[in-house]
Design a protein around this motif. Structure first.
Motif, PDB file in Angstrom:
ATOM      1  N   GLU B 596       0.528  17.740  -0.598  1.00  9.90           N
ATOM      2  CA  GLU B 596       0.500  16.471   0.149  1.00  9.90           C
ATOM      3  C   GLU B 596      -0.489  16.499   1.307  1.00  9.90           C
ATOM      4  O   GLU B 596      -0.824  15.473   1.876  1.00  9.90           O
ATOM      5  N   THR B 601      -3.531  11.489   5.954  1.00 10.86           N
ATOM      6  CA  THR B 601      -2.807  10.249   5.675  1.00 10.86           C
ATOM      7  C   THR B 601      -2.942   9.339   6.881  1.00 10.86           C
ATOM      8  O   THR B 601      -2.748   9.779   8.016  1.00 10.86           O
ATOM      9  N   LEU B 603      -1.582   6.006   8.861  1.00 15.51           N
ATOM     10  CA  LEU B 603      -0.404   5.149   8.943  1.00 15.51           C
ATOM     11  C   LEU B 603      -0.742   3.887   9.723  1.00 15.51           C
ATOM     12  O   LEU B 603      -1.481   3.930  10.709  1.00 15.51           O
ATOM     13  N   HIS B 607       4.180   1.163  10.361  1.00 19.75           N
ATOM     14  CA  HIS B 607       4.618   2.024   9.263  1.00 19.75           C
ATOM     15  C   HIS B 607       6.096   2.417   9.375  1.00 19.75           C
ATOM     16  O   HIS B 607       6.868   2.286   8.421  1.00 19.75           O
ATOM     17  N   PHE B 617       5.762   2.353  -0.451  1.00 21.20           N
ATOM     18  CA  PHE B 617       4.391   2.472   0.040  1.00 21.20           C
ATOM     19  C   PHE B 617       3.418   2.774  -1.097  1.00 21.20           C
ATOM     20  O   PHE B 617       3.771   3.419  -2.085  1.00 21.20           O
ATOM     21  N   ASP B 619      -0.683   4.132  -1.870  1.00 29.90           N
ATOM     22  CA  ASP B 619      -1.881   4.750  -1.308  1.00 29.90           C
ATOM     23  C   ASP B 619      -3.066   3.816  -1.483  1.00 29.90           C
ATOM     24  O   ASP B 619      -3.391   3.421  -2.606  1.00 29.90           O
ATOM     25  N   TRP B 623      -4.864   5.371   3.470  1.00 26.69           N
ATOM     26  CA  TRP B 623      -3.758   4.628   4.091  1.00 26.69           C
ATOM     27  C   TRP B 623      -2.514   4.650   3.220  1.00 26.69           C
ATOM     28  O   TRP B 623      -2.586   4.630   1.999  1.00 26.69           O
ATOM     29  N   LYS B 624      -1.390   4.617   3.892  1.00 32.37           N
ATOM     30  CA  LYS B 624      -0.129   4.258   3.239  1.00 32.37           C
ATOM     31  C   LYS B 624       0.150   2.816   3.645  1.00 32.37           C
ATOM     32  O   LYS B 624       0.234   2.509   4.838  1.00 32.37           O
ATOM     33  N   ARG B 625       0.275   1.932   2.678  1.00 29.92           N
ATOM     34  CA  ARG B 625       0.582   0.537   2.993  1.00 29.92           C
ATOM     35  C   ARG B 625       1.882   0.143   2.315  1.00 29.92           C
ATOM     36  O   ARG B 625       2.202   0.623   1.222  1.00 29.92           O
ATOM     37  N   GLN B 627       3.953  -1.735  -0.006  1.00 29.75           N
ATOM     38  CA  GLN B 627       3.575  -2.438  -1.227  1.00 29.75           C
ATOM     39  C   GLN B 627       4.524  -3.621  -1.467  1.00 29.75           C
ATOM     40  O   GLN B 627       4.106  -4.684  -1.865  1.00 29.75           O
TER      41      GLN B 627
ATOM     42  N   SER C 123      -3.305   5.264  -9.277  1.00 29.81           N
ATOM     43  CA  SER C 123      -2.989   3.956  -8.696  1.00 29.81           C
ATOM     44  C   SER C 123      -3.164   2.908  -9.783  1.00 29.81           C
ATOM     45  O   SER C 123      -3.786   3.153 -10.815  1.00 29.81           O
ATOM     46  N   ARG C 165      -0.540  14.574  -3.025  1.00 31.38           N
ATOM     47  CA  ARG C 165      -0.945  13.538  -2.073  1.00 31.38           C
ATOM     48  C   ARG C 165      -1.158  12.207  -2.795  1.00 31.38           C
ATOM     49  O   ARG C 165      -0.816  11.156  -2.272  1.00 31.38           O
TER      50      ARG C 165
END
Lengths: 100, 993, 416, 211
Positions: B596, B601, B603, B607, B617, B619, B623-625, B627, C123, C165
């Protein structure tokens, strides 16, 4: 590989991004230039000398001081001969590209 | 130690005294399940030697029994699977593995056992299994390759087995900087570090071994009148006392890169069963050095003769190492086969250990100097080695008087020394041949590097100390150190003479590359078939391609080739030396950046708030957004997303859009600058207004889009797409600094400064009325579409408010400093509560933009023009801008280009999928009928069906046409209608309401 | 001598003393109908097809070093035809079909191994892009499958499904993709071309062109002047340098691409796995080494070596997706000179110089193209018109705006 | 009308766990702290206006613009060189520092300003092993002779641009460094700072609101 940013000193190459040959100059582009201007832009955007040896090229110190740099570097040994700032780096006042 | 042949209990081949081992620290270990004991200071190899273990592995191709050949990183044979479970390491060299209590090692590449290896039947077929045999067969029938031949070859090949599960250990990487990097901590390296360190230079001294001294640990000697090991001690003490010197043991310098960057691997915790908590197993060092001195020593090379691969045939220098450094006996009746003076020094070591010297075989006869009374010396060569899987029991010597057989349980050989010059060649510098030592020496080292001592062909101890000292002093001076280097240590210059002997030309399998089973006859076969370039030789026979990278075999192989071709060795040349010098664990090269932590990452400001609400969330780049925000009872993402869309369309919702790139564009010429960057005009944009802008690459293709506002006469606030924020910033700086330095404009990324939310839906104004200070005029006149201004909020806050819409609804974007992002999310929930406010994620955002026909990433795919996107009319005809000229090229303006259209399935229950291609109705799908593809899809709650956008040839003229969506990947073909891309509120009434 | 298990067994009886040279070592003649510059896979394949398919036998292949010393000997040996744009799709499929019969055509085991290639996606957007690509392949008659995470897990159980990740959502698979033994391809074509009478001349560097009335009539070399009816350049990595001798500037930059191999281990990875989001792809050779690579170093280079950041970047990608390889050791790294064109797609065309023909711009995709490149270039040389499958690889496409840009990166070679 | 409370939030509210972490029981090798309330303005000189900027800076901050690769300390504000002809006006006492509006006024026409008070996150690292931990993150040479007290750099950590400088040594004579990282990266980078320090033992502290 380390690159001597004229502002920051020698830095790890990971801080820089490469763009390419610094020799071609963006042509003047009159609105009604027609295909002749297209020819010039084709040359500017697509054709390269791609020399094996010393070249002038653009590097961007994006992971550092955000200056665009012009380096003289050998493509056969990777040795840098010089690194200078782009004409408009910082608050430098230049009339046009290439002046310094 | 003289005469002390008594051994330690349980260690059949351990001398009763001597060696650099701690006899008070016995260590238990096991090899192939057999429990044994060694001492602290041992390597696995020395402990095996001490326990009388001779058979340790099987070769790659013929599965021949193999023993320990060397005592260093050049070892080709003694490779084991070290440790167990997830920590199992294949192909680990026993010769460099430090012993620890509880060590477990297994032999590899054998089945069912090392002693009885089924695959050793390969030896029977060895007359066929010559170099390159596989290129000549396994071709018929064609299908059998993947089905039969290759799987069998793959199973047989390889060496050790990996754990097959994730490596549980941690690794990290670090940078170090110095004036002078000294590689190698032997006599040369110590001398160099001393002279450079005394001069005041910042010195880093690296050695792969756990202790410094190099060959001095094995060969001893006298330096400055004292015992060599004593000198090493005082040298290390002096270096340790210098604050400008850093000693890094267990650290192998494996490569030299550009501008004096070196790669080195520190084995931080390989000498313990597992790393202590919070510690790494290994650390990768990137060492930036102004100068370097390489004192990497030399590697002794084998002689090629039949049976030279039998266990207990060992390099003479390794025999000395085991006897002197580890007090371990490779044999109790040892014969020597040498062609140079240095090999003879082994006689002393053996005699001092009280072990019998069976004979010394030297094609030159007895050397001129040295006391070898009582030693049986035979002028000749070894023609064969007798014995079993457990190793040597006799040798056959061919001399003037014919063949004779000599009983021996170990054969020490020395064919001379190859300077360890790899680092000097990693920049493709070619080494030079030196006849007097019959070896290649460095010739074209990278800039700033000095080779010294044995690595440079100076083989005597005295020369190592002298050249190391001189190189260190010179490097320090060149790096700017001003101090004095003191005097070089002194030792004798023992004579070195050699008569090259590469290959004993008698019948029998004689190995050049032990690990890869390349024999002298393989080399000759390659020559006969025309593979005579050294690189062809390497590739055809696989010579030097094993885990040892040919450290013991390359020079010998090319010498035999030179002989076969009738060229000199110098003319034959070497293959290209490639880093790393020694293999490096992939985990160490990755360091922290795995799993990871692979990439950072990012945020958003809301967040943690979104996470509390149970957001899912996605990717988006780094970014983590959020969803979507599932509610209890919702089982399907589509259910949640549809609810969010309808909530916006019918009421009000908000979404964190802080990930959009934001750039402060300021300066007297900011407007002119934007005019040249965007295809449309911005200098005429009024203060307090926003405008959609499109920018091209210089090749005329769309680069990015976004809304840019004018906050003040000399201040624009640009937004970019999330994906292109970085590249656009770089592009803008290029324009500013390179293309138009005459323009006064300054750029600053403000992406992270602002928490920005889109608030959308017919009740947006109601929500905002509740949030903003009553003095703010929020009417359509007071805050018109595309207006921008700073507003006061209730509770004492200011925000930037932009009246822009991506959803087609009445919408604003509101921005506050990032630290208030979470508060903003909470306050939007409070302010909107009476209107059913709903937070929505990127999925609903996407649905609404598709319904509204806005293009995004899938359409801005790096090959589309403004015209393709239906935005060609935006381009100004009055000014030049980036990309204008080349966008006019014939193929970019051709009438048959694929342009954006709307797509809806004729059967309204049918799901449309992105990536389906478009073919005319009735046409057979094929390259000639493929007219485009579906770029984006959604289930549209307002149209109550799946719909999408696509890029379709002549698309703009074909609205209303029924075509086929062809999706063979998912076994689907169905009719769809091409239509306007704007499905929702095509007149744009709602967003201006 | 024909290669077979029988000839091998017979040879074994005489200790393999009777094997002759795989190809001759002739001195250059004064004139050839066609001179091909570059003894890599493409040049040798071109000579082979010229002789075999177009009946031209008076051919020389000039190699400045040893054959296969350029990118043919410095790649990651992957073969695939998973392209999406017109021009590329069917060309690479032609190549794949030629791979599938290469060993029988050449009587040389080039170890073409169709163990499959999988491009992972992480994705919805990547999945959609692969769907577009896979459908384009299927429409062109090329095998392609879109797999979800469950199906990927069956084939590649060792990937990181726990804490990646970028979690694996699925992949695009071409089962006919795989690998081939790169050196053997060079040697196989050399041997087969040689049997047709083609002269393969090693250690022969071209130093200039001879021209009469503007037309190329020969080449100047380190072994003298060699006359030529036509000259074909197949010198990827050095295209700009050779073209400059004829006064041409090309839409090409030379970049370094590094590749890596690990120590040999027992079979672990079945086919080719590509982790595009992490700049990492890997396969395992028949010998057992993991062969892997990633992105370009990013700067123009002729040095045939790279730097640490890319080595680290690639290994980070590997550890992100395959953390079981942490204790596997990297054995060797090397760098090839990539002929990077301005749209990521090759050029096979006549040049503005009469008699000079260009095969260039292979980026990092030249190996898989070897057989088709040879056939298409041979066609152009023999007939003076483009082969059906090479008709879009024109030199003037940049001027016209007809780029073939699979990645959509534009005229920025280091991003392709 | 509902009440709206505008409480500020540190981007490290989840990542930062105060207290002692990592190896050893004795004094920690590394101290890590974060000040959440900072004032930060990027000041970029307009073309040819260096003299005006110098004058304005002197007047407003009581400090000259920093020389290249240096910081320049004013009464409340530290000016940190951040590139050619630009610097950051940084303060950990935002209440007493000149406001953004005051700065806009002072530099009107001579420099372009960009408020970054929320765009960057401050991390301070100090202690006897601070340099060892930093060696894992930055390629800068932090040796005393190369990067003495008062030095500044714009560099990268984990491929992310940061502003970085060295303050006066702490009471025990150990070096003290400050990094400004992009706010959206701060959670990730904080974890990297902690992880790089664990083997030396690390003391973690949060200063200011929002935790």
């Amino acid at each position: 590989m380390r690159i001597a940013c004229p502002f920051c000193g020698a830095r790890d190459s990971g801080e820089f991004t490469y763009l390419g040959d610094a020799s071609p100059k963006r042509p003047d582009a009159p609105i009604d230039g027609g295909t002749a201007v297209e020819d010039q832009f084709y040359d500017y955007v697509y054709l390269r000398d791609n020399v094996a040896g010393l070249t002038r090229e653009y590097w961007y110190h994006g992971g550092g001081c955000r200056s665009w740099l012009i380096a003289e570097r050998s493509t056969t040994t990777h040795e840098f001969k010089s690194v200078t700032a782009a004409p408009g780096a910082g608050a430098a006042k230049a009339k046009q590209a290439g002046e310094r | 130690m003289e005469g002390s042949t008594r051994t330690v209990a349980g260690q059949s081949h351990r001398l009763g005294a001597g060696g650099q081992i701690d006899r008070n620290a016995p260590l238990n270990f096991s090899f192939d399940g057999k429990e044994m004991t060694g001492f602290a200071g041992d390597t696995l190899a020395s402990a095996l030697v001490a326990n009388g273990v001779r058979l340790v592995g099987r070769s790659f191709k013929y599965h021949r029994p193999r023993g320990i050949l060397t005592a260093g990183p050049e070892e080709p044979n003694a490779l084991v699977e070290l440790r167990t479970g997830a920590r199992r390491e294949a192909n680990t060299r026993a010769t460099t593995s430090e012993l620890y209590d509880g060590l477990v090692a297994q032999s590899q590449n054998r089945w069912p056992s090392l002693r009885h290896d089924f695959m050793s039947v390969n030896q029977l077929a060895s007359p066929i299994f010559v170099a390159g045999f596989y290129y000549k067969t396994f071709m018929w029938p064609a299908k059998f390759w993947e089905a039969l031949y290759e799987p069998a070859i793959r199973r047989a090949a390889g060496l050790g087995k990996t754990a097959g599960i994730a490596d549980p250990d941690h690794y990290d990487k670090a940078w170090a900087h110095c004036d002078v990097l000294v590689v190698g901590g032997g006599a040369t390296g110590l001398a160099a570090a001393l002279s450079a360190g005394r001069a005041g230079a910042r010195v880093i001294l690296c050695d792969d071994d756990s202790r410094l001294g190099g060959r001095l640990q094995s060969d001893g000697g006298v330096i400055d009148g004292v015992d060599a090991l004593q000198w090493v001690q005082s040298a290390v003490a002096e270096l340790s006392s210098l604050p400008n010197v850093r000693i890094m043991t267990r650290t192998a310098v494996f490569g030299v890169y550009d501008s004096g960057d070196f790669g080195a691997l520190e084995r931080v915790n390989d000498h313990v069963p597992q790393p202590p908590e919070h510690q790494v197993r290994q650390r990768l060092w990137r060492i930036a050095a102004k100068r370097s001195v390489v004192g990497a020593g030399a590697i002794e090379r084998p002689i090629v003769f039949p049976g030279n691969d039998r266990p207990a045939v060992m390099m003479a220098s390794a025999v000395r190492t085991y006897v002197n450094r580890f007090a371990a006996l490779p044999g109790k009746r040892i014969a020597l086969f040498v062609n140079n003076d240095d090999g003879w020094s082994t006689v002393d070591a053996i005699r001092r250990a009280g072990v019998e010297v069976a004979a010394v075989i030297d094609p030159r006869g007895k050397p001129a100097t040295g006391d070898y009374s009582g030693i049986r010396v035979i002028q000749g060569v070894v023609a064969d080695v007798g014995g079993s899987v457990d190793g040597v029991s006799s040798i056959t010597v061919a001399g003037a008087g014919g063949n004779q057989k000599i009983d021996a349980d170990c054969l020490a050989m020395s064919g001379g020394w190859n300077p360890n010059l790899a680092l000097s060649c990693f920049h493709r510098g070619k080494p030079e041949w030196r006849d007097d030592i019959a070896a290649f020496v460095p010739a074209n080292a990278p800039a700033g590097m000095t080779m010294a001592g044995a690595a440079n062909g100076d083989l005597s101890l005295g020369a190592c100390l002298r050249t190391g000292h001189a190189a260190g002093a010179m490097a320090a001076a060149e790096a700017g150190a001003k101090g004095k280097s003191g005097n070089a240590a002194k030792a004798s210059d023992e004579a070195f003479s050699i008569k090259p002997l590469w290959h004993v030309q008698v019948k029998g399998k004689a190995f050049v590359d032990f690990q890869h089973d390349v024999t002298a006859s393989d080399v000759k076969l390659a020559q006969r078939e025309g593979y005579e370039s050294v690189e062809h030789l390497k590739r055809y026979t696989t010579l030097g391609m094993a885990t040892d990278q040919g450290k013991t075999s390359n020079v010998t192989g090319l010498a035999i080739m030179a002989d076969a071709v009738g060229r000199s060795i110098a003319d034959t040349g070497t293959t290209v030396y490639r880093p790393p010098y020694a293999p490096v664990a992939i985990g160490a090269l990755a360091g922290h950046n795995r799993d990871e932590n692979f990439h950072a990452t990012r945020l958003t400001p809301s967040h943690h708030w979104a996470a509390e609400r149970g957001a899912v969330f996605v990717d988006t780049g780094l970014w983590k957004r959020a969803q979507w925000f599932p509610l209890p009872g919702e089982t399907d993402w589509l259910q949640s997303v549809t609810r969010e869309v309808l909530a916006v369309r019918n009421g009000v919702g908000f979404c964190d859009v802080s990930t959009l790139g934001k750039v402060d564009v300021r300066g007297a010429d900011a407007g002119t600058f934007l005019d040249r960057v965007y295809i449309n005009a911005f200098s005429a944009l009024g203060v307090g207004k926003a405008r959609y802008g499109l920018m091209l690459r210089e090749d005329g293709i769309v680069m990015d889009d976004g809304t840019t506002s004018r906050l003040a006469e000399d201040h624009y606030f640009m937004t970019t797409t999330t994906a292109k924020a970085g590249p656009v910033m770089q592009h803008l700086e290029f324009c500013r600094q390179v293309l138009w330095p005459e323009l006064d404009v300054q750029l600053s990324s403000a992406t992270d400064q602002w928490a920005q939310f889109s608030i959308a839906g017919p009740r947006t104004r109601d929500l905002l009325q509740a949030l903003v200070d009553p003095s703010e005029d929020m009417s359509n006149e007071g805050f018109p579409f595309m207006g921008v201004r700073t507003v006061k909020l209730r509770g004492g806050m200011e925000a930037r408010l932009f009246r822009i819409s991506f959803s087609g609804e009445m919408a604003f974007e509101i921005a506050v400093p990032a630290r208030y992002g979470e508060a903003m999310a909470r306050n939007l929930m409070i302010a909107g509560e009476p209107f059913g406010v709903t937070p929505y994620g990127t999925e609903a955002l996407g649905v609404m933009r598709i319904e509204k026909g806005h293009v995004a990433g899938p359409e801005l795919n790096g090959t589309t023009t403004a015209g393709d996107l239906g935005l060609g009319k935006m381009a100004s005809k009055k000014k030049d801008f980036i990309g204008r000229v080349l966008s006019q090229r014939e193929a970019l303006t051709a009438p048959d280009r694929q342009v954006v259209v709307g797509i809806r399935p004729v059967d309204k229950t049918r799901r449309l999928r992105s990536g389906a291609h478009i073919v005319p109705k009735g046409a057979v799908p094929g390259p000639e009928t493929d007219q485009g593809y579906v770029t984006s899809v959604c289930f549209s709650p307002t149209q109550n069906q799946w719909l999408g956008l696509g890029l379709v040839s002549h698309g703009a003229e074909r609205h209303g046409e029924i075509v086929k969506a062809h999706d063979p990947l998912r076994n689907e073909t169905y009719d769809v209608e091409l239509c306007s891309p704007v499905f929702y509120d095509p007149e744009g009434v709602r967003q201006r309401a | 001598m024909k290669y077979s298990i029988f000839s091998l067994a017979r040879a074994a009886l005489s200790s393999h003393k009777n094997w002759g040279r795989a190809w001759r070592d002739p001195a250059p003649k004064s004139h050839y109908d066609v001179v091909i510059i570059g003894g890599g896979g493409h040049g040798l394949a071109t000579a082979y097809f010229l002789a075999k398919e177009y009946g031209i036998r008076n051919i020389a292949v000039l190699e400045k070093g040893w054959i296969g010393s350029g990118n043919a000997g410095r790649n990651t040996t992957i073969i695939r035809s998973n392209y999406m744009l017109p021009g590329n799709t069917s060309f690479y499929e032609l190549s794949m079909k030629l791979w599938e019969r290469m060993e029988q055509d050449l009587n040389y085991n080039t170890m073409v191994s169709q163990r499959g290639i999988i491009n992972l996606y992480h994705s919805d957007a990547q999945r959609d892009a692969f769907a577009r690509r896979g459908n384009a392949m299927r429409i062109n008659g090329i095998d392609a499958e879109l797999l979800d995470a469950t199906e990927i897990r069956k084939i590649l159980p060792f990937l990181n499904y726990d804490n990646a990740r970028f979690p694996i959502q699925g992949g695009l698979m071409q089962r006919r993709g795989g690998t081939a033994r790169h050196d053997a391809v060079v040697w196989g074509y050399a041997r087969a071309a040689d049997e047709f009478g083609v002269d393969i001349i090693q250690n022969c560097e071209v130093t200039g062109f001879q021209r009469t009335n503007g037309r190329i009539t020969g080449v100047e070399t380190s072994r003298g002047i060699i006359g030529a009816g036509k000259v074909g350049m197949a010198v990827a990595g050095s295209s700009s340098r050779v073209a400059a001798m004829a006064g041409l500037r090309l839409p090409i930059e030379s970049h370094v691409l590094q590749a890596f191999v690990s120590e040999a281990i027992k079979p672990l990875i079945p086919g080719v796995v590509t982790f595009g989001a992490g700049h990492f792809y890997v396969s395992q050779s028949d010998k057992g080494g993991l062969v892997f690579g990633g992105d370009l170093d990013g700067y123009n280079s002729y040095a045939q070596r790279g730097n640490m950041p890319v080595m680290e970047d690639v290994c980070e990608g590997g550890m992100a997706i395959m953390p079981m390889i942490g204790r596997v050791r990297l054995l060797r790294q090397w760098g090839g000179i990539m002929d990077m064109s301005m749209d990521g797609t090759p050029i096979i065309d006549k040049t503005p110089v009469d008699g000079l023909y260009l095969n260039a711009g292979w980026c990092y995709g030249g190996f898989k193209a070897t057989p088709a490149s040879g056939l298409v270039f041979a066609h152009l040389l023999a007939r003076d018109e483009p082969h059906e499958e090479g008709r879009r690889f024109r030199l003037d496409r940049f001027r016209r705006g007809a780029m073939i840009d699979e990645k959509g990166q534009g005229a920025q070679p280091n991003l392709h | 009308m509902p009440d709206f409370v505008w409480s500020s939030q540190s981007p490290l509210k989840k990542a930062l766990v105060p207290g002692r972490h990592g190896a050893g029981k004795a004094a920690p090798g590394v101290s890590l702290s974060h000040v959440s309330d900072i004032a930060l303005v990027q000041v970029m000189t307009r073309r040819g206006r260096n003299a005006d900027v110098a004058k304005a800076a002197k007047k407003l901050f009581g400090a000259e613009p920093p020389a290249a690769l240096k910081i320049s300390s004013g009464k409340v504000v530290t000016l940190v060189w951040s590139g050619p002809d630009q610097f950051l006006a940084f303060s950990e006492l935002p209440q007493t520092a000149p406001s953004v509006e005051q700065q806009e006024q002072a530099f009107a026409g001579s420099a372009s300003l960009s408020n970054q008070s929320d765009g960057r996150c401050q991390i301070r690292i100090s202690g006897p092993n601070a340099r060892d931990a930093l060696a894992k993150m930055t390629s800068l040479d932090l040796h005393d002779t190369v990067f003495p007290v008062g030095s500044a750099a714009t560099t990268s950590i984990d491929h992310t641009a940061v502003n970085f400088w060295r303050e006066a040594d702490d009471a025990s004579g150990n070096p003290v460094y400050v990094a400004l990282v992009f706010t959206s990266f701060s959670d990730t980078l904080w974890h990297l700072f902690v992880e790089s320090s664990l083997e030396y033992g690390v003391e973690v502290a949060a200063i200011g609101a929002g935790h």
